[in-house]
Design an enzyme around this catalytic site. Structure first.
Site, PDB file in Angstrom:
ATOM      1  N   GLY A  48      40.655  43.753  69.334  1.00 35.59           N
ATOM      2  CA  GLY A  48      39.315  44.280  69.077  1.00 35.59           C
ATOM      3  C   GLY A  48      38.194  43.281  69.064  1.00 35.59           C
ATOM      4  CB  THR A  80      49.410  44.000  64.730  1.00 34.53           C
ATOM      5  OG1 THR A  80      49.112  44.554  63.443  1.00 34.53           O
ATOM      6  CG2 THR A  80      48.115  43.512  65.374  1.00 34.53           C
ATOM      7  CG  ASP A 138      44.150  45.115  57.102  1.00 34.33           C
ATOM      8  OD1 ASP A 138      45.109  45.430  57.823  1.00 34.33           O
ATOM      9  OD2 ASP A 138      43.275  44.305  57.450  1.00 34.33           O
ATOM     10  CB  ILE A 139      48.493  49.248  57.251  1.00 27.76           C
ATOM     11  CG1 ILE A 139      47.937  50.336  56.322  1.00 27.76           C
ATOM     12  CG2 ILE A 139      50.021  49.346  57.350  1.00 27.76           C
ATOM     13  CD1 ILE A 139      48.392  50.230  54.884  1.00 27.76           C
ATOM     14  CE  LYS A 150      62.450  37.217  54.526  1.00 29.22           C
ATOM     15  NZ  LYS A 150      63.065  38.561  54.453  1.00 29.22           N
ATOM     16  CE1 TYR A 228      35.874  21.746  27.131  1.00 25.71           C
ATOM     17  CE2 TYR A 228      35.270  19.994  28.659  1.00 25.71           C
ATOM     18  CZ  TYR A 228      34.970  20.791  27.575  1.00 25.71           C
ATOM     19  OH  TYR A 228      33.782  20.650  26.926  1.00 25.71           O
ATOM     20  CG  HIS A 287      31.716  29.185  18.027  1.00 23.70           C
ATOM     21  ND1 HIS A 287      32.147  28.326  19.009  1.00 23.70           N
ATOM     22  CD2 HIS A 287      31.033  28.427  17.129  1.00 23.70           C
ATOM     23  CE1 HIS A 287      31.759  27.097  18.708  1.00 23.70           C
ATOM     24  NE2 HIS A 287      31.080  27.138  17.586  1.00 23.70           N
ATOM     25  N   GLY A 316      22.453  25.539  20.122  1.00 23.95           N
ATOM     26  CA  GLY A 316      23.583  25.446  21.045  1.00 23.95           C
ATOM     27  C   GLY A 316      24.226  26.775  21.369  1.00 23.95           C
ATOM     28  CG  ASN A 429      37.975  42.636   7.361  1.00 22.00           C
ATOM     29  OD1 ASN A 429      38.315  43.670   7.909  1.00 22.00           O
ATOM     30  ND2 ASN A 429      38.777  41.976   6.518  1.00 22.00           N
TER      31      ASN A 429
END
Length: 484
Positions: A48, A80, A138-139, A150, A228, A287, A316, A429
């Protein structure tokens, strides 16, 4: 020889491609890769639009339909899926029986597969209808990717234009690819199909209202490798799931240094909270807990009142607003050391006012998330994952019942609703004190609700004293609790 080779024929570490199949939805960079493969001596097979793109660049291309002798059909669903394709990908080069079967049936080896998949995730994100989403599953692409991955001992599989440069460099240096590169690309290929299938799974389960599927598939695309995690010794990364919900994962960062793990977590908490406020509102998070929230006729006034709740903890912190960030508010924000500001939009004058704060991260989302929208949230535990519906519960004035001798005033109802909204976003709480549209005391994350109440009241008294006010801000405030 690759470590896993166990056939009766020798297997080379370096594979020089004699034939390559290119079938991509995303055409970025495909001409350069196709040219490198051609120069390395590979016959180019394609389908295509990919074939048209390669031909337009002057490259010789054989259509897959001509190669297999089987026409493309069913609106491209079958092109395909053919033994000459999958036999060429799966046939082991170190097995004499595989080679004999390939020779008997006229199956040539395919040494390179380049596939980028139909944009299913993007189609869903755009809100397309059911049939359109189905057609964008897609298949053939995933089938070829899995076959090639594989058999990576002999086949190079490429599923991301970001990997083209490495393959081109290998072809230029050696004329082929070595096993280490093929193995890395195979791992990425299986990850890509896994994430693709997880997106389909999540969407389809939603279509059939399968709230707790028998198996859980999760996937995402790497958005950022973080320096980190929550602590400096922890590795971390940020993945985007493809969910179009406005927030930190979909935002555009317009200034500032990279987001950290804690920045991302706290910014999400702040934006989800402020999205629940119907009036101009500001939430300041530290926080993952709010340390100041307020609503007011203007964003600037809401910011002043949110900051007044606990200016010490706000240092901050993360600032989230639910209206376009204006110049007046931005100038106020510039006076505080903050880590992140997130807004649905930012006015040019506001951007200028913050421009000198080089380390301040400014995120623009384009819209606010819908607090009532359903969705799922996940939390990992040792050996498993907890899943639940997003907490989209919302109490309105119509749902309230008066059970006291005196009915609350409209202003008190307004504060009650705000307090009850805020306590939802404070770690249990939790106790929240609200007065005149602003939080004046917050106690959260305590093992005892008594401690949470004492913390909220003490904070309200301390902030009043620091501001030179004659009485604690707890006097006359509305109290909200997340339990009795």
């Amino acid at each position: 020889m690759p470590a896993h080779a166990s056939g009766d024929l020798p297997l080379s570490d370096l594979v020089k491609p004699a034939r390559a199949l290119l079938s991509v939805y995303d055409k970025a960079g495909i001409v350069d890769l196709g040219r490198a493969l051609h120069q390395a001596g590979a016959e180019l097979l394609s389908t295509g639009g990919t074939a048209d793109t390669l031909r337009a660049a002057g490259l010789p291309v054989t259509e897959v339909a001509d190669y297999t002798g089987f026409p493309e059909m069913m609106d491209g669903r079958v092109k395909t899926l053919h033994p000459k394709i999958h036999g060429g990908l799966l046939g082991r080069r170190d097995s004499s029986t595989h080679q004999a079967a390939m020779n008997e049936h006229g199956i040539g080896a395919i040494d390179v597969v380049v596939v980028t998949l139909y944009p299913f995730e993007a189609t869903v994100a755009k809100g397309a209808d059911f049939d359109t989403c189905i057609e964008n599953i897609d298949i053939g692409g995933p089938s070829m990717i899995r076959s090639a991955a594989k058999n990576h001992a002999s086949v190079t599989v490429i599923t991301d234009p970001a990997d083209y440069a490495d393959v081109i460099a290998a072809l230029s240096a050696t004329g082929g690819t070595d096993h280490a590169l093929r193995r890395t690309l195979a791992a990425r290929a299986f990850t890509r199909t896994g994430a693709y299938d997880s997106g389909i799974s999540a969407w389809f389960n939603g279509q059939v209202s399968e709230a707790t599927p028998r198996q859980l598939a999760l996937g995402g695309a790497l958005k950022q490798t973080l320096r980190y995690g929550e602590n400096p010794h922890q590795q971390a990364a940020f993945y985007a799931t493809g969910d179009a919900r406005p927030g930190v994962a979909t935002a555009q960062q317009v200034q500032g240094k990279e987001l950290s793990y804690n920045n991302i977590n706290d910014t999400d908490a702040a934006f989800e909270l402020v999205a629940e406020l119907t009036e101009p509102g500001v939430a300041i998070i530290k926080h993952a807990n709010p340390c100041g929230v307020a609503i007011a006729p203007t964003l600037a006034e809401a910011y002043r009142r949110a900051l007044a709740c606990d200016p010490v903890s706000a240092f901050g912190g993360i600032i989230a607003v639910n209206r376009p960030l204006d110049k007046e508010t931005a100038l106020l924000v510039a006076d505080l050391f903050a880590e992140v500001v997130i807004a649905p939009a930012i006015e040019p004058e506001a951007a200028t006012a913050l421009a000198d704060k080089k380390n301040l991260r400014v995120l623009v989302t384009g819209a606010m998330p819908d607090p009532k929208q359903p969705g799922l949230t996940y939390r990992s535990v040792a050996g498993g994952v907890l899943m639940q519906n997003r907490d989209n519960g919302h109490v309105t004035a119509d749902a309230l019942q008066t059970v006291t001798k005196r009915a609350p005033s409209p202003a008190e109802v307004r504060d009650m609703l705000l307090a009850f909204t805020l306590v939802k976003h404070v770690k249990s709480n939790a106790i929240v004190l609200v007065k005149d549209g602003a939080a004046v005391g917050i106690g959260g994350g305590q093992t005892s609700r008594v401690d949470a109440a004492q913390q909220a009241v003490a904070r309200a008294a301390a902030m009043a004293q620091a501001a030179g006010e004659p009485h604690s801000r707890a006097v006359g405030a509305i109290v909200a609790s997340d339990a009795f």
